[in-house]
Structure formats: C-alpha cells, structure tokens
Design a protein around this motif. Sequence first.
Motif, PDB file in Angstrom:
ATOM      1  N   ARG A  58       0.153  -6.724  -0.050  1.00  0.00           N
ATOM      2  CA  ARG A  58       0.968  -5.945  -0.996  1.00  0.00           C
ATOM      3  C   ARG A  58       2.454  -6.013  -0.668  1.00  0.00           C
ATOM      4  NH1 ARG A  58      -2.963  -2.844  -3.732  1.00  0.00           N
ATOM      5  NH2 ARG A  58      -4.874  -4.006  -3.410  1.00  0.00           N
ATOM      6  N   CYS A  59       2.801  -6.040   0.616  1.00  0.00           N
ATOM      7  CA  CYS A  59       4.223  -6.158   0.972  1.00  0.00           C
ATOM      8  C   CYS A  59       4.801  -7.467   0.437  1.00  0.00           C
ATOM      9  CB  CYS A  59       4.396  -6.084   2.489  1.00  0.00           C
ATOM     10  SG  CYS A  59       4.144  -4.442   3.209  1.00  0.00           S
ATOM     11  N   HIS A  60       4.086  -8.552   0.641  1.00  0.00           N
ATOM     12  CA  HIS A  60       4.530  -9.850   0.124  1.00  0.00           C
ATOM     13  C   HIS A  60       4.595  -9.822  -1.397  1.00  0.00           C
ATOM     14  CE1 HIS A  60       3.812 -14.101  -1.197  1.00  0.00           C
ATOM     15  NE2 HIS A  60       4.783 -14.301  -0.311  1.00  0.00           N
ATOM     16  N   LEU A  72       1.116   0.347  -7.719  1.00  0.00           N
ATOM     17  CA  LEU A  72       0.140  -0.318  -6.863  1.00  0.00           C
ATOM     18  C   LEU A  72      -1.257   0.143  -7.251  1.00  0.00           C
ATOM     19  CD1 LEU A  72       1.605  -0.265  -3.228  1.00  0.00           C
ATOM     20  CD2 LEU A  72       1.713  -2.090  -4.924  1.00  0.00           C
ATOM     21  N   ASP A  73      -2.091  -0.789  -7.652  1.00  0.00           N
ATOM     22  CA  ASP A  73      -3.453  -0.483  -8.067  1.00  0.00           C
ATOM     23  C   ASP A  73      -4.395  -0.613  -6.875  1.00  0.00           C
ATOM     24  OD1 ASP A  73      -5.773  -0.077  -9.517  1.00  0.00           O
ATOM     25  OD2 ASP A  73      -5.895  -2.160 -10.175  1.00  0.00           O
ATOM     26  N   ASP A  74      -5.107   0.466  -6.546  1.00  0.00           N
ATOM     27  CA  ASP A  74      -6.096   0.486  -5.469  1.00  0.00           C
ATOM     28  C   ASP A  74      -5.456   0.133  -4.124  1.00  0.00           C
ATOM     29  OD1 ASP A  74      -8.500   0.840  -4.216  1.00  0.00           O
ATOM     30  OD2 ASP A  74      -9.355  -1.072  -4.847  1.00  0.00           O
ATOM     31  N   ALA A  75      -4.501   0.960  -3.689  1.00  0.00           N
ATOM     32  CA  ALA A  75      -3.775   0.640  -2.459  1.00  0.00           C
ATOM     33  C   ALA A  75      -3.642   1.838  -1.524  1.00  0.00           C
ATOM     34  CB  ALA A  75      -2.384   0.097  -2.804  1.00  0.00           C
ATOM     35  N   PHE A  76      -4.511   2.825  -1.664  1.00  0.00           N
ATOM     36  CA  PHE A  76      -4.377   4.013  -0.817  1.00  0.00           C
ATOM     37  C   PHE A  76      -4.575   3.673   0.653  1.00  0.00           C
ATOM     38  CE2 PHE A  76      -5.438   8.179   0.961  1.00  0.00           C
ATOM     39  CZ  PHE A  76      -4.481   8.987   0.347  1.00  0.00           C
ATOM     40  N   GLN A  77      -5.478   2.706   0.951  1.00  0.00           N
ATOM     41  CA  GLN A  77      -5.698   2.310   2.349  1.00  0.00           C
ATOM     42  C   GLN A  77      -4.724   1.244   2.827  1.00  0.00           C
ATOM     43  OE1 GLN A  77      -8.820   2.881   0.478  1.00  0.00           O
ATOM     44  NE2 GLN A  77      -8.584   4.850   1.473  1.00  0.00           N
ATOM     45  N   HIS A  78      -3.925   0.695   1.914  1.00  0.00           N
ATOM     46  CA  HIS A  78      -2.995  -0.362   2.309  1.00  0.00           C
ATOM     47  C   HIS A  78      -1.730   0.279   2.882  1.00  0.00           C
ATOM     48  CE1 HIS A  78      -2.046  -4.714   2.043  1.00  0.00           C
ATOM     49  NE2 HIS A  78      -0.810  -4.254   2.144  1.00  0.00           N
ATOM     50  N   ARG A  79      -1.794   0.678   4.120  1.00  0.00           N
ATOM     51  CA  ARG A  79      -0.749   1.514   4.689  1.00  0.00           C
ATOM     52  C   ARG A  79       0.490   0.733   5.124  1.00  0.00           C
ATOM     53  NH1 ARG A  79      -2.451   6.349   8.418  1.00  0.00           N
ATOM     54  NH2 ARG A  79      -0.258   6.747   7.908  1.00  0.00           N
ATOM     55  N   TYR A  80       0.470  -0.575   4.996  1.00  0.00           N
ATOM     56  CA  TYR A  80       1.669  -1.344   5.328  1.00  0.00           C
ATOM     57  C   TYR A  80       2.776  -1.101   4.305  1.00  0.00           C
ATOM     58  CZ  TYR A  80      -1.067  -3.791   8.837  1.00  0.00           C
ATOM     59  OH  TYR A  80      -1.839  -4.085   9.940  1.00  0.00           O
ATOM     60  N   VAL A  81       2.423  -0.574   3.140  1.00  0.00           N
ATOM     61  CA  VAL A  81       3.407  -0.161   2.143  1.00  0.00           C
ATOM     62  C   VAL A  81       3.526   1.359   2.186  1.00  0.00           C
ATOM     63  CG1 VAL A  81       3.982  -0.057  -0.309  1.00  0.00           C
ATOM     64  CG2 VAL A  81       2.929  -2.120   0.638  1.00  0.00           C
TER      65      VAL A  81
END
Length: 388
Positions: free
Chosen positions: A122-124, A141-150
């Motif tokens: 997601r960062c890229h 952001l769609d479906d990114a709650f666990q994507h903690r790099y953002v």
Amino acid sequence: MEGDFIKINKWLMPLSWLYGLGVKMRNMLFNIGILKSRAFNTPVISVGNITVGGTGKTPHVEYLINILRNHYKVAVLSRGYKRKSKGFVLADSSSTVADIGDEPYQMKQKFPQVTVAVDKDRCHGIEQIEQGDNNIDVILLDDAFQHRYVKPGINILLVDYHRLIIYDKLLPAGRLREPLEGKDRADIVIVTKCPSDLKPMAYRVITKALNLFPYQRLFFTTIAYGQLQPALHQGTARDLHELKDDNVLLLSGIASPRQLYHDLSSHCSNIQTLTFPDHHRFTPKDVHLINETFAAMEASKCIITTEKDLTRLRDVEGLNDEVTAHLYVLPITIQFMHEQEDMFNHYIIDYVRKNSRNGILAKGKDDHQSQNSNRPGNRTRTISFRNN
C-alpha cells in the motif's frame, strides 16, 4: 445478541492462542516504533475489518466515493484480491477483472472518473498514485485495517452486526484476524448489516458491549436494495415486490450471502440458492450447473446475482440463452441509522477539506491575508454577537 451466526471451534483454541501471540508481537513492534507506520501528504482514509469474511467494505467505500467525488478528486487503492497481475496497476477503461480484481473493477465501472489502483504494497501504491497525479485530494484504502505500514488520517473499522467481534475468537477457532484490542486503532467504528428495524435498546447494548474510547465514533448502517437491473440482456428494471410469485435462483459468490437470502425472502417465498466461495472464478463445470439448475425450475422464474458476482459472470462463456435472458443484478447501498448520516458525512468531508492539497492552499491564503490585516496601518473591526 450473540446469535446463531458465530461458531467457535474450541478444539482449535490452542492454535488461536499461538496465532494471537504472533499478531500481538507484530502490533507491539509497530506500537514501539521498531516497525514504522508512514504518513503521507495526501489525506488517507482506510476502510477495513479485523474479521475474515464480508462486513460490507465495498458498499461503504462506494458511499465514501459518493459523498466526496463531486467536490474532491478521489482515488481508491485496493490489494486487488485474486487478480492475475502483479505489482502496481492503475485501472483504465480497458482493465479487466483479471487485471485488478472483482471489487476494484466494480468500482471503476460504477465511477469511471475516480482513480482506481491496486497494489499489495500500500505504501508503494500511494507513492505511485501521488506521483501520477498530484491533484488527488484523498485516497481511500480498501481493506487495509491490518496494513499498518500506512498511517491513515481516518481509520474506519467495520463490524458485522451478525458477527460482533466481542463474541468472536481468533483464527483458526473463530474468524478474528487479530485480538479484540485491535479495534482501539479505529477512529470510526461502523456496525454494518443491521436490521432496518433495530430497536433503541439494541443500540445501547451494542454501544456498551463494544466499550469504545471517547475519541472513537460509533455508527450503525443497514443495507438498502435498489431495483433489479438486467444483467446480460436488454430489458427493464424490476422492483423486488414483483418477485412474490416468481421462482428465484440466487446465484452468489460472496463472503456472507446469508443476509442477502434473508432479505430476499421477505419479497419472495420460492428461493433456490447456488452458493460459491468469495471471489470465485466460475468454471465450465459451474456454468453447466447454473444452466441445469435454472432449466429445472418452473416458470415464472429469474436469476438474481450481486454486482460483484456480475463482474466475473460477464466474461464467462457457456451460459445459455434462457439464463442470460432472466439474469438480474441487485444493486446494494448502505444507509446510516439513528439519524447519523449528516454527522458521518460532516466528519469525513471536514477532514478532507482541512487536509487536502486545495484545503491547505486555501488555509495558507487565509493565514497570509490574516497576517497582512494585522500589519500597522491595517484597521480591524470586531463585531460581537450576543444571545438574546
């Protein structure tokens, strides 16, 4: 409130404990700063959940698009689950489901003016969107709650009313992706798929049970259905109440079709189902099953499918003429309950207005004018208002 929807496999609880230990360690690394969350210049709103299965992410993202697109330039970034492409892909009019995945494809078809992109990183993905168009005002952001790099400006957590996270357990015994305290990262919690007649007492019970912090805002939404639209044939739209005498084949490949079946049952009594896994790619064997099942049904009859399923059915070969002539898609939207819509809209729009590039430029201009007005030689006038 726990209901019959939540099934816990107690024999798998030891594995859930080990899984939870790993997730807690990862979250701790982010909390103490060893793993870094990155903020971006463009306002970012994340929509996601902490459970496996559908909580209504796509219709909620589409709701955000609708309230923002007339005033701001919106981009949507998704992982593009089960797509055949790799890396960053920017959707255009020629993009297919195989290129970007079914949900991003659905959003691009419904909102062609909105920037839609997919990237597992997601960062890229955000970097690529910002480099490609520096006029983007907000990224969803769609479906990114666990994507903690953002590090999003607003983190929205969706919770299925029929599977409240307070009664669930961690994978693999339950369906939680992370421990319950993960909800504490949310700025907004939305309880989705609520019954349209949800009583005030239920609001209070759920509110107390979720035990949110004062900084978190809680909303409730329900599903609203539009008219049935011809999917693969030229025809006219139909109201759901017209189905009362029809034999209906409900064809779905979504995470949680039970709600859809329950809601359709109030409009027609004769429903047969063909259910496939979420994001399922229909095979020739599936097509044969669909044709044969529908042929065996008595007239008058029709097939109903979802918008997400239709994105995959469009490219399927072998559906016979009878099926295509009677196939309808059922559009869904979400509606806020308890007169919360204006409050939610204001919160979202105010965040984008204050943090988008145009909003910051406007603020800078106002600040500059304010500084000029306070220079020697500039007169200021104060007007006082009193309540009578």
